[in-house]
Motif scaffolding. Structure first.
Motif, PDB file in Angstrom:
ATOM      1  N   ALA A 108     -13.865  20.739  36.155  1.00 60.65           N
ATOM      2  CA  ALA A 108     -14.044  19.323  35.826  1.00 60.65           C
ATOM      3  C   ALA A 108     -12.700  18.598  35.804  1.00 60.65           C
ATOM      4  O   ALA A 108     -12.591  17.454  36.278  1.00 60.65           O
ATOM      5  CB  ALA A 108     -14.740  19.190  34.470  1.00 60.65           C
ATOM      6  N   GLN A 109     -11.682  19.255  35.282  1.00 63.18           N
ATOM      7  CA  GLN A 109     -10.341  18.654  35.249  1.00 63.18           C
ATOM      8  C   GLN A 109      -9.805  18.432  36.664  1.00 63.18           C
ATOM      9  O   GLN A 109      -9.249  17.374  36.970  1.00 63.18           O
ATOM     10  CB  GLN A 109      -9.382  19.559  34.480  1.00 63.18           C
TER      11      GLN A 109
ATOM     12  N   ASP B  50     -11.574  18.306  39.523  1.00 61.65           N
ATOM     13  CA  ASP B  50     -12.410  17.358  40.262  1.00 61.65           C
ATOM     14  C   ASP B  50     -12.081  15.910  39.902  1.00 61.65           C
ATOM     15  O   ASP B  50     -12.271  15.001  40.712  1.00 61.65           O
ATOM     16  CB  ASP B  50     -13.894  17.629  39.988  1.00 61.65           C
ATOM     17  N   ALA B  51     -11.593  15.713  38.687  1.00 66.23           N
ATOM     18  CA  ALA B  51     -11.255  14.364  38.252  1.00 66.23           C
ATOM     19  C   ALA B  51      -9.959  13.867  38.882  1.00 66.23           C
ATOM     20  O   ALA B  51      -9.694  12.654  38.892  1.00 66.23           O
ATOM     21  CB  ALA B  51     -11.137  14.321  36.729  1.00 66.23           C
ATOM     22  N   ILE B  52      -9.176  14.778  39.419  1.00 63.47           N
ATOM     23  CA  ILE B  52      -7.859  14.435  39.964  1.00 63.47           C
ATOM     24  C   ILE B  52      -7.789  14.550  41.482  1.00 63.47           C
ATOM     25  O   ILE B  52      -7.238  13.690  42.169  1.00 63.47           O
ATOM     26  CB  ILE B  52      -6.771  15.359  39.351  1.00 63.47           C
ATOM     27  N   ILE B  53      -8.369  15.623  42.025  1.00 67.08           N
ATOM     28  CA  ILE B  53      -8.235  15.932  43.449  1.00 67.08           C
ATOM     29  C   ILE B  53      -9.482  15.474  44.214  1.00 67.08           C
ATOM     30  O   ILE B  53     -10.608  15.776  43.809  1.00 67.08           O
ATOM     31  CB  ILE B  53      -8.038  17.455  43.658  1.00 67.08           C
ATOM     32  N   PRO B  54      -9.324  14.757  45.313  1.00 65.32           N
ATOM     33  CA  PRO B  54     -10.478  14.300  46.095  1.00 65.32           C
ATOM     34  C   PRO B  54     -11.389  15.453  46.511  1.00 65.32           C
ATOM     35  O   PRO B  54     -10.908  16.553  46.817  1.00 65.32           O
ATOM     36  CB  PRO B  54      -9.826  13.650  47.325  1.00 65.32           C
ATOM     37  N   ALA B  55     -12.663  15.209  46.517  1.00 66.82           N
ATOM     38  CA  ALA B  55     -13.637  16.254  46.825  1.00 66.82           C
ATOM     39  C   ALA B  55     -13.484  16.809  48.233  1.00 66.82           C
ATOM     40  O   ALA B  55     -13.795  17.982  48.486  1.00 66.82           O
ATOM     41  CB  ALA B  55     -15.053  15.715  46.631  1.00 66.82           C
ATOM     42  N   ASP B  56     -13.011  15.985  49.156  1.00 69.90           N
ATOM     43  CA  ASP B  56     -12.903  16.432  50.549  1.00 69.90           C
ATOM     44  C   ASP B  56     -11.525  17.012  50.885  1.00 69.90           C
ATOM     45  O   ASP B  56     -11.251  17.335  52.042  1.00 69.90           O
ATOM     46  CB  ASP B  56     -13.226  15.291  51.506  1.00 69.90           C
ATOM     47  N   ALA B  57     -10.660  17.167  49.895  1.00 67.78           N
ATOM     48  CA  ALA B  57      -9.340  17.747  50.149  1.00 67.78           C
ATOM     49  C   ALA B  57      -9.480  19.230  50.488  1.00 67.78           C
ATOM     50  O   ALA B  57     -10.194  19.971  49.806  1.00 67.78           O
ATOM     51  CB  ALA B  57      -8.446  17.568  48.925  1.00 67.78           C
TER      52      ALA B  57
ATOM     53  N   LEU C  10      -2.365  21.500  39.508  1.00 68.96           N
ATOM     54  CA  LEU C  10      -3.103  20.422  40.168  1.00 68.96           C
ATOM     55  C   LEU C  10      -3.237  19.183  39.286  1.00 68.96           C
ATOM     56  O   LEU C  10      -3.093  18.052  39.761  1.00 68.96           O
ATOM     57  CB  LEU C  10      -4.477  20.925  40.592  1.00 68.96           C
ATOM     58  N   THR C  11      -3.493  19.394  38.002  1.00 65.08           N
ATOM     59  CA  THR C  11      -3.676  18.245  37.114  1.00 65.08           C
ATOM     60  C   THR C  11      -2.344  17.599  36.755  1.00 65.08           C
ATOM     61  O   THR C  11      -2.336  16.432  36.289  1.00 65.08           O
ATOM     62  CB  THR C  11      -4.418  18.661  35.828  1.00 65.08           C
ATOM     63  N   SER C  12      -1.257  18.297  36.940  1.00 60.67           N
ATOM     64  CA  SER C  12       0.060  17.706  36.660  1.00 60.67           C
ATOM     65  C   SER C  12       0.446  16.691  37.736  1.00 60.67           C
ATOM     66  O   SER C  12       1.422  15.952  37.565  1.00 60.67           O
ATOM     67  CB  SER C  12       1.127  18.801  36.589  1.00 60.67           C
ATOM     68  N   LYS C  13      -0.334  16.637  38.816  1.00 61.58           N
ATOM     69  CA  LYS C  13      -0.008  15.762  39.927  1.00 61.58           C
ATOM     70  C   LYS C  13      -0.588  14.354  39.747  1.00 61.58           C
ATOM     71  O   LYS C  13      -0.439  13.510  40.622  1.00 61.58           O
ATOM     72  CB  LYS C  13      -0.518  16.374  41.236  1.00 61.58           C
ATOM     73  N   LYS C  14      -1.245  14.117  38.608  1.00 61.72           N
ATOM     74  CA  LYS C  14      -1.883  12.815  38.368  1.00 61.72           C
ATOM     75  C   LYS C  14      -0.844  11.705  38.317  1.00 61.72           C
ATOM     76  O   LYS C  14       0.171  11.849  37.642  1.00 61.72           O
ATOM     77  CB  LYS C  14      -2.665  12.855  37.043  1.00 61.72           C
TER      78      LYS C  14
ATOM     79  N   GLN D 273     -17.871  28.980  31.030  1.00 63.03           N
ATOM     80  CA  GLN D 273     -17.497  27.751  30.328  1.00 63.03           C
ATOM     81  C   GLN D 273     -16.058  27.357  30.635  1.00 63.03           C
ATOM     82  O   GLN D 273     -15.757  26.179  30.898  1.00 63.03           O
ATOM     83  CB  GLN D 273     -17.677  27.932  28.818  1.00 63.03           C
ATOM     84  N   LYS D 274     -15.158  28.341  30.642  1.00 65.33           N
ATOM     85  CA  LYS D 274     -13.748  28.055  30.947  1.00 65.33           C
ATOM     86  C   LYS D 274     -13.573  27.581  32.390  1.00 65.33           C
ATOM     87  O   LYS D 274     -12.793  26.670  32.662  1.00 65.33           O
ATOM     88  CB  LYS D 274     -12.906  29.305  30.685  1.00 65.33           C
ATOM     89  N   ILE D 275     -14.316  28.201  33.299  1.00 63.47           N
ATOM     90  CA  ILE D 275     -14.243  27.794  34.700  1.00 63.47           C
ATOM     91  C   ILE D 275     -14.788  26.377  34.871  1.00 63.47           C
ATOM     92  O   ILE D 275     -14.206  25.548  35.591  1.00 63.47           O
ATOM     93  CB  ILE D 275     -15.030  28.762  35.599  1.00 63.47           C
TER      94      ILE D 275
END
Length: 310
Positions: free
Chosen positions: A177-178, A180-187, A306-310, A170-172
């Motif tokens: 999800a967090q 994936d919402a920020i970083i492109p899937a193909d990065a 990663l999410t701080s880069k939004k 669940q934590k993973i």
């Protein structure tokens, strides 16, 4: 005469009562001893061996974090393992058995273990003379699920393993999800280590961030080196080919240099990941460990970055 007969009968009765009591105590002791040394047979790379059903004194040369997760407290472990950044409090009171990979048999004997767990088969002959020894070679258990499931079955802690893995998953999932919402899937992502005069690139099961990045968060290495890295799990490279192994994001282990140091370096500073502030530098004490507890903490750390880069 009658009085004498009564005394004899009374003496015989008392003797019989004492004998029955003694027999009862002997049976109880025997049952307790039998329960304490109940054993079962398990299949290992060294064949079928017999281990305690409920081991009380485990020396763990490897996999100590998984034992802690299952509420099994080992009595001995190598010094390097005891320095685990993510387990410092949990390992208080565990005795050092010496150097990782080359433990002291004298120290292990002194601990009187009833089970030894190791990832190093080279020590099997010596260790198995001390106590039943289970060897699980490095890399054979490839993720948290395999590791927890294996040890849950080995130690009769199946439910504890299932419960912990449910929370882990669940934590993973939340962290992924967090991201994936920020970083492109193909990065693409690279796992690299600064070893001073050389550089190492890693796959998904060799520590340094491979498990949290590639396994947990589901990210991929650069396509042109993916097969090489995932099959061999590591590669030593020179700075001349660094660009071929550098992804859009780089997770870099370095004890000596900072992000700013790499930005100033002519080779590193030319990489797109560095130019775009997509370089994460952390020390060996946080990246080296790859047990389930460490991976979960590393996922949280990298997700925050990663999410701080939004």
């Amino acid at each position: 005469m009658l009085l004498l007969k009564r005394k004899i009968i009374a003496s015989l009765f008392l003797g019989l009562l004492l004998l029955l009591t003694a027999c009862g105590n002997t049976t109880t002791t025997t049952n307790e001893e039998s329960e304490s040394i109940s054993t079962k047979k398990v299949q290992t790379i060294n064949g079928e061996i017999e281990i305690p059903v409920n081991p009380k004194r485990i020396v763990a040369e490897e996999y100590i974090a998984t034992l802690i997760v299952l509420n099994v407290q080992p009595i001995g472990a190598p010094g390097l393992t005891l320095e685990n950044y993510y387990l410092k409090d949990a390992l208080k009171g565990v005795t050092s058995i010496g150097t990782y990979g080359k433990p002291s048999t004298e120290k292990i004997i002194g601990l009187k273990p009833d089970l030894i767990i190791t990832g190093n088969g080279d020590n099997y002959e010596a260790l198995s003379k001390i106590a039943p020894t289970v060897v699980i070679p490095y890399g054979e258990l490839k993720n948290a699920h395999e590791e927890l499931t294996y040890f849950g079955q080995l130690l009769g802690k199946e439910q504890e393993a299932k419960d912990w893995l449910a929370q882990y998953d669940q934590k993973i999932a939340d962290a992924k999800a967090q991201v994936d919402a920020i970083i492109p899937a193909d990065a693409s992502f690279s796992i690299i280590e600064d070893a001073g005069k050389s550089w190492y690139v890693y796959g998904d099961n060799f520590g340094r961030g491979g498990q949290p990045v590639y396994q947990a968060l589901g990210r991929k290495p650069p396509a042109k080196i993916a097969d090489e890295i995932m099959e061999k799990q590591w590669a030593e490279i020179s700075e001349e080919v660094l660009a071929d192994y550098a992804g859009d994001y780089i997770i870099l282990t370095s004890d000596e240099r900072t992000v700013e140091d790499f930005k100033k370096d002519p080779i590193w500073g030319s990489l797109p990941a560095v130019k775009n502030d997509n370089l994460y530098v952390w020390p060996e004490e946080r990246s080296w460990y790859y047990d389930p507890t460490a991976v979960l903490a590393q996922v949280e750390e990298l997700t925050n970055w990663l999410t701080s880069k939004k």
